[in-house]
Each structure stands twice: as C-alpha cells, then as structure tokens.
Design an enzyme around this catalytic site. Structure first.
Site, PDB file in Angstrom:
ATOM      1  N   GLU A 133      44.526 -31.539 -40.365  1.00  0.00           N
ATOM      2  CA  GLU A 133      43.804 -31.116 -39.143  1.00  0.00           C
ATOM      3  C   GLU A 133      44.692 -30.261 -38.240  1.00  0.00           C
ATOM      4  OE1 GLU A 133      40.625 -31.784 -38.163  1.00  0.00           O
ATOM      5  OE2 GLU A 133      40.000 -33.400 -39.504  1.00  0.00           O
TER       6      GLU A 133
HETATM    7  C1  LIG Z   1      45.835 -36.290 -47.668  1.00  0.00           C
HETATM    8  C2  LIG Z   1      45.327 -34.949 -47.219  1.00  0.00           C
HETATM    9  C3  LIG Z   1      43.996 -34.815 -46.875  1.00  0.00           C
HETATM   10  C4  LIG Z   1      43.494 -33.561 -46.522  1.00  0.00           C
HETATM   11  N1  LIG Z   1      42.145 -33.413 -46.305  1.00  0.00           N
HETATM   12  C5  LIG Z   1      41.636 -32.162 -46.173  1.00  0.00           C
HETATM   13  C6  LIG Z   1      40.223 -31.942 -46.136  1.00  0.00           C
HETATM   14  O1  LIG Z   1      39.444 -32.892 -46.207  1.00  0.00           O
HETATM   15  N2  LIG Z   1      39.770 -30.677 -46.041  1.00  0.00           N
HETATM   16  C7  LIG Z   1      40.601 -29.617 -45.975  1.00  0.00           C
HETATM   17  O2  LIG Z   1      40.116 -28.496 -45.896  1.00  0.00           O
HETATM   18  N3  LIG Z   1      41.946 -29.775 -46.001  1.00  0.00           N
HETATM   19  C8  LIG Z   1      42.482 -31.021 -46.111  1.00  0.00           C
HETATM   20  N4  LIG Z   1      43.836 -31.206 -46.165  1.00  0.00           N
HETATM   21  C9  LIG Z   1      44.706 -30.049 -46.106  1.00  0.00           C
HETATM   22  C10 LIG Z   1      45.518 -29.964 -44.833  1.00  0.00           C
HETATM   23  O3  LIG Z   1      44.676 -29.639 -43.763  1.00  0.00           O
HETATM   24  C11 LIG Z   1      46.642 -28.977 -45.083  1.00  0.00           C
HETATM   25  O4  LIG Z   1      47.580 -29.615 -45.932  1.00  0.00           O
HETATM   26  C12 LIG Z   1      47.300 -28.503 -43.816  1.00  0.00           C
HETATM   27  O5  LIG Z   1      46.420 -27.686 -43.109  1.00  0.00           O
HETATM   28  C13 LIG Z   1      48.592 -27.742 -44.048  1.00  0.00           C
HETATM   29  O6  LIG Z   1      48.420 -26.732 -45.013  1.00  0.00           O
HETATM   30  P1  LIG Z   1      49.425 -26.638 -46.259  1.00  0.00           P
HETATM   31  O7  LIG Z   1      49.494 -27.974 -46.879  1.00  0.00           O
HETATM   32  O8  LIG Z   1      49.041 -25.489 -47.090  1.00  0.00           O
HETATM   33  O9  LIG Z   1      50.843 -26.397 -45.578  1.00  0.00           O
HETATM   34  P2  LIG Z   1      51.429 -24.992 -45.073  1.00  0.00           P
HETATM   35  O10 LIG Z   1      50.405 -24.276 -44.295  1.00  0.00           O
HETATM   36  O11 LIG Z   1      52.072 -24.292 -46.214  1.00  0.00           O
HETATM   37  O12 LIG Z   1      52.546 -25.481 -44.049  1.00  0.00           O
HETATM   38  C14 LIG Z   1      53.840 -25.968 -44.472  1.00  0.00           C
HETATM   39  C15 LIG Z   1      54.731 -26.077 -43.242  1.00  0.00           C
HETATM   40  O13 LIG Z   1      54.894 -24.791 -42.656  1.00  0.00           O
HETATM   41  C16 LIG Z   1      54.522 -24.799 -41.287  1.00  0.00           C
HETATM   42  N5  LIG Z   1      53.884 -23.524 -40.976  1.00  0.00           N
HETATM   43  C17 LIG Z   1      52.858 -22.946 -41.632  1.00  0.00           C
HETATM   44  N6  LIG Z   1      52.543 -21.777 -41.044  1.00  0.00           N
HETATM   45  C18 LIG Z   1      53.379 -21.626 -39.997  1.00  0.00           C
HETATM   46  C19 LIG Z   1      53.529 -20.627 -38.992  1.00  0.00           C
HETATM   47  N7  LIG Z   1      52.735 -19.557 -38.930  1.00  0.00           N
HETATM   48  N8  LIG Z   1      54.491 -20.820 -38.071  1.00  0.00           N
HETATM   49  C20 LIG Z   1      55.279 -21.908 -38.090  1.00  0.00           C
HETATM   50  N9  LIG Z   1      55.187 -22.882 -39.020  1.00  0.00           N
HETATM   51  C21 LIG Z   1      54.234 -22.737 -39.958  1.00  0.00           C
HETATM   52  C22 LIG Z   1      53.576 -25.974 -41.135  1.00  0.00           C
HETATM   53  O14 LIG Z   1      53.568 -26.474 -39.803  1.00  0.00           O
HETATM   54  C23 LIG Z   1      54.147 -26.963 -42.137  1.00  0.00           C
HETATM   55  O15 LIG Z   1      55.185 -27.696 -41.536  1.00  0.00           O
HETATM   56  C24 LIG Z   1      44.366 -32.459 -46.458  1.00  0.00           C
HETATM   57  C25 LIG Z   1      45.721 -32.622 -46.736  1.00  0.00           C
HETATM   58  C26 LIG Z   1      46.207 -33.842 -47.131  1.00  0.00           C
HETATM   59  C27 LIG Z   1      47.671 -33.981 -47.472  1.00  0.00           C
END
Ligand SMILES: Cc1cc2nc3c(=O)[nH]c(=O)nc-3n(C[C@H](O)[C@H](O)[C@H](O)COP(=O)(O)OP(=O)(O)OC[C@H]3O[C@@H](n4cnc5c(N)ncnc54)[C@H](O)[C@@H]3O)c2cc1C
Length: 600
Positions: free
Chosen positions: A442
């Site tokens: 979220e």
């Molecule tokens: C158990 C679980 C349930 C989930 N449920 C859902 C769901 O129901 N529906 C859904 O759509 N998604 C869901 N998600 C996905 C979740 O919303 C994403 O994992 C989250 O948005 C982060 O995206 P990512 O994992 O690709 O990490 P990334 O976006 O790759 O981020 C990795 C790190 O980089 C940082 N970062 C990224 N971009 C920037 C920036 N521009 N500036 C500074 N720092 C940055 C982030 O803060 C983080 O620390 C779920 C995830 C999990 C683990």
C-alpha cells in the site's frame, strides 16, 4: 483480556471518551444508532474474532495455501470462519441499509475489521480486500456494477482483489503495461501479468471480482494513462447467475515471510482471447479512482499494524507476569524465590514502550476514522473541506507510523519472551513476521515519506498543515491547566517548534528548485512528524484521563493513571527524537544522497 486481542477498557476509552464517537450519531446517517448498537457491533466482531478467527491463526501460518492441479488448497477453518463472518453482516458494516449494510460510523466499522486483524490477519485478508473492492465499486462504479458486483461482495457471496502491481512496476505504477482493448459491445479485453495479488485465487466464494489497473490503446504515458477495470473470475449472465470462466489464470502462488494465510498470487490476464473487463469510472482516471479509496484503505493498513502490535503487547504482558526469572537488584540471597519478569525495570521499560506505541497508534487510526465521517457528514462545507484536507495530510502518517512503531512493539514482545520468543512455540514471532509486511505494501514507507513532504505538507498553500499545528498548540494550551502535564506539554511544544522550523527550511529549498535535496531525508521527516502527532494524541489522552480521574469517565482509576504515565513516557523517551531529527533535517544534510554508487 478479550483473548489478548485488545484491552476492552482502552477501546471504550478511545472510542467514547477520547474521540467521542457518539457525536457522529448527530449526523442524519447514523440517527438510528445509539451507544448500545455501536457496542453490540463491536462485541459481535470481538466474539467472531476470538472464537472463529484466533483459534486457527497459527494453523494457516504453518500450513499455508498450496497450488495443486491448478487449484488453491487451504485449511478448511478459513472458509468456516469467513462463513460465520458473512452471516453477521459485518462485511457491509459501513454500507447503506438498503444495500444490506449496517450504516455504522467509520470508526466503529473500521474497528470491527481491526479486531479481526488482531485475531488472524491471514484469514481477515480475504474479507478486508473484499470490503475495500466493494467500497471502490460503490464510489466509482455505475449503478449496474454496484448491483451486479458490489452487492454480492458485501453479502460475502463474491470476494474481491486489488490488482495494481506488475513485475517491473511496483512503487512506480506509472510504468504498468497491462493493456485493455475496447470491444464493440462496450466491454474490454485485458492482457497482462500482475504479481503479489492478495486473495487472487481461492475457493472461498462463488466468484472473485478483480479491480485491475490497465492502459487503454493510445493512453498517455505515466500515471495519467491508467484506467480502472472490473474483471470477474467467472463472467455473469444477464440475470446475475454465474456463467463462463473468464480468461484470468493463476500462474502461481508466492511464499511469504508472514501473512501466510492470505494467498499471494501471480495472475495472468488474457492468456487466450483476453480477459473480459468493464471500465469503472472515467478513462485514464484509474489511479485517481483507486486512490479515492486509498485513504480509507490506508487507515486499514495502519490499524492492522496497530492490532498486531497490540496483541503482541498483551501476550508479552501476560508472559511478563507469569514467567519467573531472577531476583530484584539488591537481593543477594540465592535461596529467595525468583520474581516475575515484570518486576524488572528493563522489562517494564519494554512494556511501557509497547503500550505507548500501540495505544498511541490506535488513537492515530481512530483520529483518521473520525475525519472520514466529518469529511462526509459535517454540517458545513467549511468543516467537510477541513476534515478532508486534514485526512489527506494525516493519511501517510496513519499508514506509516504504526507500520514502523507497532512493528517495533512486536520486536519488543519477542525480547520480553527471551529465547522462547524466538521459537515457534509462542505466537509473538508470527506477529512480527505478519506485521513486517505493513511498511512495504500500500505504498512503501519511503514512498509515504515523499508523499508527506513532497505533496501533503504544502498542499493548499500549507493550509491543512497550519491547521494541524494550530490544533497541537490548542491541546498544549489545554494541558497547561494541569500541573501534572506541564512537562509533557513543554516537550510537545519543543517538538512542534522544531518540526515547524525544519519544515520552513525544507519548503524553502524545495521552492528554490532543489527538490531532490529537499526530499532526500523524507523518511526521517515522516517518522519525526508521526512522533509529533502521536505525542499530541498522547497529550489528549492524558487530559481525558485526568478528567476521568476527576470523575468524568467510566474507566477504573488504575486505567486512567496508566494513561497519564504512558503520556509521560512518550514525552520523555520519544519526543526528544523529534527535536534531534528536526535539527538534523534543518541542516539539509546530504551525506547519504552524495554517497556515490562506486563508494559502497
Ligand atoms: C504480501 C504482499 C501482498 C501484496 N498485495 C498486493 C495486492 O493485493 N495488490 C497489489 O497490486 N499489490 C500488492 N502487493 C505489492 C506491493 O504493493 C508492492 O510490493 C509495493 O508497492 C512495492 O513494490 P515493489 O515490491 O515492486 O518494490 P519496489 O517498488 O521495487 O521498491 C523497492 C524499494 O525501493 C524504494 N523505492 C522505489 N521507488 C523509489 C523512488 N522513486 N524513490 C525512493 N525509493 C524508491 C521502495 O521504497 C522500496 O524500499 C503486495 C506485496 C506483498 C509483499
């Protein structure tokens, strides 16, 4: 203590004395309710949480859902508990009577869900996502979509999901690629891959309604080209009965550290002819539509974090009272009996920190819920607008502060259990693992920091930020009527002044065009700002507790005394962090930002 889910005195104090939820009964929408009906809903939720959800929380962690022959297989207790929940009507707690809802004030409706989260966050996940998706359709969908899809969801016949994330597009939603092709009958065909979709497949309901973000052909790049679609797992016939299977395939399950009871899925839309979907709201307005519901969804995340911290705290408290270890400092007699852990100063410090975090976090989430109702139902346009602005400002804090500090409470609960806390014989390690998700989904912690500092503090020319700071000053003034709160009031004032000064400096740097530098330490700003706001809520709790001690409340004297002492703790141990962090922020330090890739 209510199966160690919540302290009922604290819940009553926070709802009825601190936040005065009964005032919402003055809004026409809630005119039929009384304190008794609000309490009846909470009692019902606590009963279902204790009797149906809590008993299998461990089982679904140990035996997570499996993918077998194209089907999701899971423990039968999950379906049984959800069937009981469906029968209570609580899945439509906040919805209109004519839609089968209970029309409960937001604070009570969200608290009902919160109690389920504290009992078993994995099983609750299916219901929570369904409630959120149904709310989204109720606000953004057409009348037909509401009738055909949202109403069966609110009754628990259909469940729901939120499909935003793609493998290459997590925080950066503007890069998502799922595409939606218009059809001659007004529907769309969707093609794309979604990952991490919670509750994306199971056999707990007749159907699953996916709320999917995708791009129309020729949509502008980035976030302005995203639309929202409703994609059922099973298509509905004209009369609403179940028809053919849609082109949505479960590509696999993801195995996680916590939250194991909720399936995490990889979904493929359109492996064949395309998944049939229906546009919700306006084209290219999908992210805004989705985020319309995010304020409330994010209060849900914050509250989930609080409740996991809260149950951990109650488990640690019980353990500290029962486990005997060592003797008081100064007792040199090896034959004297060992004392309970709670007799030791360091254990009490850790319990105090947990109490300060979880009860402070609960106050924060309920403050947000009260603003949800004021935003919709306050008497004047001015008050509705003010509540909406304050809610917008506080939302990143409500989502993030508990995700950090109530997770820390879970870590302290493990510490109090010593080696036993690190084993799977006690539930505190699971609470920690479950709660570790909350700073990630979220919108990650870092993204929330940038939202707060990059957008929210400055929105509307800083009007809502100023309003919040004025409210903090007003509480400080009220606290000064009580000698016992003089120190806490002074410390909060120092914290608020330090944050105001840091904010002014950062805003100046941002206005000068150095945005990257201004936002370099946004996460520190988020944490310190959150500590200041929770410090404010602790001072408000202490004022109410002193009024209670003077005879105005209905809790015990020990309860009120504990509140005042927890306020002292927060002021002395936590608020100095705001001052030191604000001082660092004011220097506009770029040590981390300047660190080159090749120097790590
Ligand atoms: C158990 C679980 C349930 C989930 N449920 C859902 C769901 O129901 N529906 C859904 O759509 N998604 C869901 N998600 C996905 C979740 O919303 C994403 O994992 C989250 O948005 C982060 O995206 P990512 O994992 O690709 O990490 P990334 O976006 O790759 O981020 C990795 C790190 O980089 C940082 N970062 C990224 N971009 C920037 C920036 N521009 N500036 C500074 N720092 C940055 C982030 O803060 C983080 O620390 C779920 C995830 C999990 C683990």
């Amino acid at each position: 203590m209510a199966q160690k889910i919540i302290n009922p005195q604290d819940l009553a104090f926070q709802l009825y004395e601190l936040h005065e939820v009964e005032k919402t009964l003055g809004y026409e929408r809630y005119a039929d309710h009384s304190r008794d009906t609000l309490q009846a809903a909470l009692d019902l939720a606590l009963k279902v949480a204790s009797e149906e959800f809590a008993p299998h929380a461990r089982l679904v962690d140990e035996e997570e859902p499996r993918f077998e022959n194209g089907r999701v297989v899971m423990r039968p207790e999950v379906g049984k508990a959800l069937d009981v929940l469906k029968g209570t009507g609580l899945m439509a707690a906040s919805q209109d009577y004519e839609r089968g809802g209970m029309q409960l004030p937001a604070a009570v409706a969200q608290m009902c869900v919160g109690l389920l989260k504290g009992a078993n966050v994995g099983t609750q996940g299916y219901a929570g996502l369904t409630i959120a998706a149904a709310n989204l359709i109720m606000v953004q969908g057409s009348e037909e979509q509401q009738k055909r899809y949202a109403e069966p969801m609110m009754a628990g016949r259909f469940f729901g999901t939120m499909c935003l994330t793609e493998p290459h597009s997590g925080s950066s939603l503007g890069d998502l690629r799922t595409r939606a092709e218009p059809q001659s009958d007004g529907s769309y065909r969707l093609f794309g891959n979604k990952i991490f979709i919670s509750a994306g497949d199971h056999e707990l309901s007749d159907n699953i309604i996916h709320m999917v973000l995708a791009r129309l052909p020729d949509a502008p790049p980035g976030v302005r080209g995203i639309s929202l679609f409703l994609v059922p797992k099973i298509l509905l016939n004209a009369d609403g009965s179940l028809g053919e299977r849609n082109d949505v395939a479960l590509a696999g399950l993801i195995h996680k550290m916590g939250y194991r009871g909720t399936t995490s899925t990889m979904l493929n839309f359109g492996e064949k002819d395309g998944a049939v979907g229906y546009l919700v709201g306006e084209p290219n307005n999908g992210l805004a539509a989705m985020f319309h519901m995010m304020n409330e969804a994010r209060i849900g995340v914050g509250l989930g974090s609080v409740m996991l911290g809260y149950t951990g705290y109650l488990h640690a408290l019980e353990y500290a009272r029962e486990r005997k270890q060592g003797r008081p400092i100064g007792d040199k007699n090896p034959e004297s009996p060992q004392v309970p852990l709670i007799r030791h100063g360091d254990i009490r410090r850790m319990l105090m920190a947990q109490k300060a975090y979880v009860e402070g976090g609960l106050a924060l989430c309920l403050e947000g819920s009260m603003l949800v109702d004021q935003k919709k139902h306050a008497d004047t346009e001015h008050d509705r607008e003010l509540a909406a602005g304050l809610l917008d400002l506080l939302t990143p804090l409500i989502k993030s502060w508990p995700s950090r500090y109530c997770l820390e409470a879970n870590s302290l609960a493990i510490q109090i259990h010593g080696g036993y806390g690190y084993t799977r014989e006690y539930p505190v390690e699971q609470f920690y693992r479950d709660n570790r998700l909350n700073p990630i989904h979220e919108g990650t912690h870092g993204i929330q920091g940038m939202d707060l500092l990059g957008r929210k503090v400055a929105m509307a020319g800083g009007r809502f930020y100023e309003e919040l700071m004025n409210r903090i000053e007003t509480t400080i003034g009220e606290a000064r009527h009580y000698d016992r709160l003089a120190e806490a009031a002074n410390r909060l004032q120092q914290a608020a002044r330090a944050m105001a000064s840091a904010t002014e400096t950062i805003n100046g740097v941002k206005a000068g065009g150095e945005v990257e530098k201004a936002l370099a330490n946004a996460t520190l700003y988020l944490d310190a700002f959150g500590q200041m706001v929770v410090g404010w809520l602790w001072l408000r709790q202490a004022i109410k507790a002193l009024e209670g001690l003077a005879g105005a409340g209905s809790q015990t004297a020990e309860f009120y005394e504990g509140k005042v002492r927890a306020c002292d703790y927060f002021a002395r141990y936590e608020l100095p962090y705001v001052v030191s962090t604000a001082d660092l922020l004011k220097t506009m330090d770029t040590t981390a930002l300047d660190m080159r890739d090749d120097l790590f």
